[in-house]
Scaffold this active site. Structure first.
Site, mmCIF file in Angstrom:
data_model
loop_
_atom_site.group_PDB
_atom_site.id
_atom_site.type_symbol
_atom_site.label_atom_id
_atom_site.label_comp_id
_atom_site.label_asym_id
_atom_site.label_seq_id
_atom_site.Cartn_x
_atom_site.Cartn_y
_atom_site.Cartn_z
ATOM 1 N N HIS A 4 -10.872 -2.935 3.576
ATOM 2 C CA HIS A 4 -10.746 -2.463 4.962
ATOM 3 C C HIS A 4 -11.535 -1.169 5.221
ATOM 4 C CE1 HIS A 4 -8.056 -0.075 2.641
ATOM 5 N NE2 HIS A 4 -7.930 0.767 3.650
ATOM 6 N N ASP A 5 -12.044 -0.531 4.175
ATOM 7 C CA ASP A 5 -12.857 0.681 4.347
ATOM 8 C C ASP A 5 -14.349 0.366 4.260
ATOM 9 O OD1 ASP A 5 -10.650 2.312 4.594
ATOM 10 O OD2 ASP A 5 -10.594 2.843 2.476
ATOM 11 N N ASP A 22 0.855 -1.178 0.000
ATOM 12 C CA ASP A 22 0.000 0.000 0.000
ATOM 13 C C ASP A 22 0.899 1.239 0.000
ATOM 14 O OD1 ASP A 22 -2.344 1.632 0.497
ATOM 15 O OD2 ASP A 22 -3.202 -0.131 1.462
ATOM 16 N N ASP A 81 -3.105 4.701 -2.338
ATOM 17 C CA ASP A 81 -4.159 5.275 -1.513
ATOM 18 C C ASP A 81 -4.474 6.719 -1.915
ATOM 19 O OD1 ASP A 81 -5.681 5.024 1.064
ATOM 20 O OD2 ASP A 81 -4.485 6.797 1.521
ATOM 21 N N GLU A 139 -6.826 4.189 -5.909
ATOM 22 C CA GLU A 139 -8.165 4.592 -5.495
ATOM 23 C C GLU A 139 -8.489 5.804 -6.353
ATOM 24 O OE1 GLU A 139 -9.626 4.186 -1.092
ATOM 25 O OE2 GLU A 139 -7.986 5.579 -1.267
HETATM 26 O O1 TEU Z 1 -9.202 5.919 1.872
HETATM 27 C C1 TEU Z 1 -9.407 7.031 1.058
HETATM 28 C C2 TEU Z 1 -10.727 7.583 1.094
HETATM 29 O O2 TEU Z 1 -11.040 8.425 0.275
HETATM 30 C C3 TEU Z 1 -11.651 7.271 2.233
HETATM 31 O O3 TEU Z 1 -12.361 8.419 2.512
HETATM 32 C C4 TEU Z 1 -12.623 6.245 1.963
HETATM 33 O O4 TEU Z 1 -13.489 6.692 0.970
HETATM 34 C C5 TEU Z 1 -13.348 6.016 3.241
HETATM 35 O O5 TEU Z 1 -12.471 5.294 4.067
HETATM 36 C C6 TEU Z 1 -14.578 5.251 3.095
HETATM 37 O O6 TEU Z 1 -15.149 5.100 4.357
HETATM 38 C C7 TEU Z 1 -7.883 5.621 2.141
HETATM 39 C C8 TEU Z 1 -7.717 4.378 2.977
HETATM 40 O O7 TEU Z 1 -8.195 3.270 2.255
HETATM 41 C C9 TEU Z 1 -8.358 4.558 4.297
HETATM 42 O O8 TEU Z 1 -8.278 3.400 5.088
HETATM 43 C C10 TEU Z 1 -7.675 5.700 4.985
HETATM 44 O O9 TEU Z 1 -8.314 5.964 6.204
HETATM 45 C C11 TEU Z 1 -7.670 6.955 4.120
HETATM 46 O O10 TEU Z 1 -7.230 6.690 2.806
HETATM 47 C C12 TEU Z 1 -6.731 7.972 4.685
HETATM 48 O O11 TEU Z 1 -5.429 7.587 4.421
#
Ligand code: TEU
Length: 584
Positions: A360-361, A130, A232, A286
């Site tokens: 994980h999100d 990542d 990310d 992303e």
């Molecule tokens: O997520 C990026 C992001 O845009 C997040 O707002 C995502 O849409 C959100 O987690 C949805 O609930 C990345 C990572 O995947 C996330 O785990 C991190 O918290 C975030 O970046 C900050 O680095």
């Protein structure tokens, strides 16, 4: 000469007829798609904190993953993506990096990482790391130095607004209680920008010195033998540093504005030139936004990245104006299917897609898109696995979904760990909102649901750790776990393995053209896959009732390649959550 002319005439007609076909049926041409290893792999996502704890501190670690390498291999997958394991204060579970070139001590050492990489390589499994490149941690040495003085060589590694110019122009922040993206720093008498939490200052990509440091660090990992990166929030790296007022059309959709920075693609192309093009790597970003925006990242001619995630299908079905509140009336399934069809056709001739139902999100896919009631758990888990592994896109499969893990559904805010949830809770509270309703919604959609420990066996804490885990294991681990399912031929786990084998053995499941069938069916997701004369029909019942499907395809002589009941339906109806793949 004459022969050549007639050959040309024939060629003209052949090309013309091909052209006509592609015009009348755009969804059936994909002849130009080039074969690549990263299109053929299934990527298994490991959230290291929650996978396996080897040293009894309640947090998963690198040695824990090493102890499960044979299990990972047994899944038949060919690549993994590891969430961040770099040094970090862990306030956003590693998405706040304080040293990109070292491993966080709680996860292990660089020697442990090298051993892990070796273990994966020996098993023929590619490793994607990542890369968090939009922001770092406020504990990173760059920021610690930058925040001491405007004269620091690192000051310009970040975005600042000098306080003598007054209040900075409003910027929204995702993980900030005040939803305010600037934080005042006394020593420099200036505000720094943070699109995420205030402990995650945004890096200034305008500064070539920062970019070179980032590229150097990326090369270091690739030189070690890492096979690719999941990037990310990459779409946010470029900012309009004239800091205009936020355009009105983005009101309520700041993410899209943030993903529209003026030099975004210049930077990604530079990264490709300086780093990525020198290695045979898989890259996935992303990428917020519509088809046209996302395509820019992955169009081969633009020399940027290989793949991008879109958010259109995963964010579908929430009520507008409330934070991730699922519509109690359910979601528009016909529209949801059309989103997949749209994104498939986006990459017919150029680029390549991704398919995922969780990460994980996200909450667990079983709870969000299937049905976690005991009588439907197995069927709907297998049905969702069939979807992920039968689409024309690289599958990203989240750990634990292969055994049908489901949401833990906490009742109280104190049970949560996630910075995002805690921030949103505080916001609802500050506005005098309905906290009970908020917490009910979070039982379905919160990120911590997807972060509970992997359920290995029936021992204490699901066999994840002999200490109290950082998040509790879901109580259903006594029945939903790897050890029990490994022995059961008809388990969710063994279905995953079978489906993954099917994908590996049938190129049509990777490259075959996709065609949505019975698109207006409000229960069944049906489609065909077709390549070099081989044609498959996939039928997936997303409902808990018996459903009928009108494919217009004769299945009387079709062979069942896989199905999730002991006998497949072949009379135009499907049992609850039934999944069947036919070879026609
Ligand atoms: O997520 C990026 C992001 O845009 C997040 O707002 C995502 O849409 C959100 O987690 C949805 O609930 C990345 C990572 O995947 C996330 O785990 C991190 O918290 C975030 O970046 C900050 O680095």
């Amino acid at each position: 000469m004459r022969i050549n002319k007639s050959l040309l005439v024939i060629l003209f007609f052949v090309l013309a007829s091909l052209g006509c076909k592609s015009k009348s049926k755009p969804a059936t041409t994909n002849s130009t798609i080039e074969k690549k290893w990263w299109k053929e792999v299934t990527v298994y996502q490991i959230y290291p904190r929650s996978f396996k704890d080897s040293d009894g501190d309640g947090v998963g670690d690198v040695k824990g993953i090493i102890s499960k390498l044979d299990y990972i291999k047994s899944l038949g997958i060919d690549a993994v993506w590891l969430n961040p394991i770099y040094a970090s204060p862990q306030k956003d579970n590693g998405y706040d990096i304080s040293d990109y070139e070292n491993i966080h001590p709680q996860f292990g050492t660089m020697a442990d990482f090298d051993a892990l990489l070796k273990g994966f390589k020996e098993r023929g499994i590619k490793v994607m790391m990542d890369m968090v490149l939009n922001h770092c941690s406020s504990e990173h040495k760059w920021f610690k130095e930058a925040s001491k003085s405007r004269e620091s060589p690192y000051y310009n590694y970040f975005h600042w607004w000098p306080a003598e110019k007054g209040e900075p122009p409003y910027r929204w922040s995702i993980f900030d209680e005040k939803a305010y993206g600037w934080e005042f720093n006394k020593a420099t008498n200036s505000y720094y920008l943070h699109y995420f939490a205030d402990f995650q200052p945004d890096l200034n990509w305008e500064n070539p010195a920062l970019r070179q440091d980032i590229y150097k660090m990326m090369r270091m990992w690739l030189d070690k033998g890492v096979d690719g990166f999941r990037m990310d929030a990459l779409a946010f790296i470029s900012k309009d540093t004239t800091w205009p007022p936020l355009p009105k059309e983005y009101n309520g959709n700041w993410g899209l504005y943030y993903a529209s920075g003026p030099r975004l693609h210049d930077y990604v192309q530079e990264m490709n030139r300086e780093v990525l093009s020198k290695y045979d790597v898989a890259t996935v970003a992303e990428a917020m936004g519509d088809v046209e925006r996302v395509k820019k990242f992955v169009d081969e001619d633009r020399k940027e990245l290989n793949m991008a995630y879109h958010f259109e299908a995963i964010d579908f079905g929430y009520l507008p104006g409330e934070y991730k509140m699922p519509d109690p009336k359910g979601y528009d399934f016909v529209k949801w299917k059309s989103i997949y069809a749209k994104w498939d056709s986006a990459f017919i001739d150029k680029g390549w897609g991704t398919i995922y139902l969780a990460n994980h999100d996200q909450p667990r896919m079983l709870t969000r898109w299937g049905n976690d009631a005991p009588e439907f758990r197995d069927y709907s888990s297998k049905m969702l696995t069939t979807l992920i592994l039968s689409m024309r896109a690289t599958p990203y499969y989240y750990f634990g979904d292969e055994i049908g893990m489901s949401n833990i559904k906490f009742d109280r805010v104190e049970q949560y760990n996630d910075v995002e949830l805690l921030t949103n809770y505080a916001q609802v509270k500050a506005k005098g909102g309905d906290l009970k309703r908020f917490l009910e919604g979070m039982k379905i959609s919160s990120r911590d649901n997807g972060r509970t420990p992997m359920q290995w066996d029936t021992t204490l804490n699901a066999g994840f750790s002999n200490a109290k885990p950082w998040l509790p294991a879901n109580a259903n681990y006594t029945t939903v776990n790897v050890a029990v399912q490994d022995k059961d031929k008809s388990s969710v786990l063994n279905y995953f393995r079978k489906m993954q084998r099917l994908r590996k053995e049938n190129e049509v499941l990777v490259y075959g053209k996709f065609n949505l069938v019975d698109p207006n069916n409000s229960d069944v997701f049906a489609y065909t896959r077709e390549l070099n004369g081989k044609k498959l029909l996939v039928l997936l019942n997303f409902s808990k009732n018996i459903a009928s499907v009108k494919t217009g395809i004769d299945i009387s002589k079709a062979k069942v390649l896989i199905n999730n009941y002991s006998a497949a339906s072949n009379n135009g109806t499907l049992k609850p959550y039934e999944a069947i793949v036919f070879e026609l």
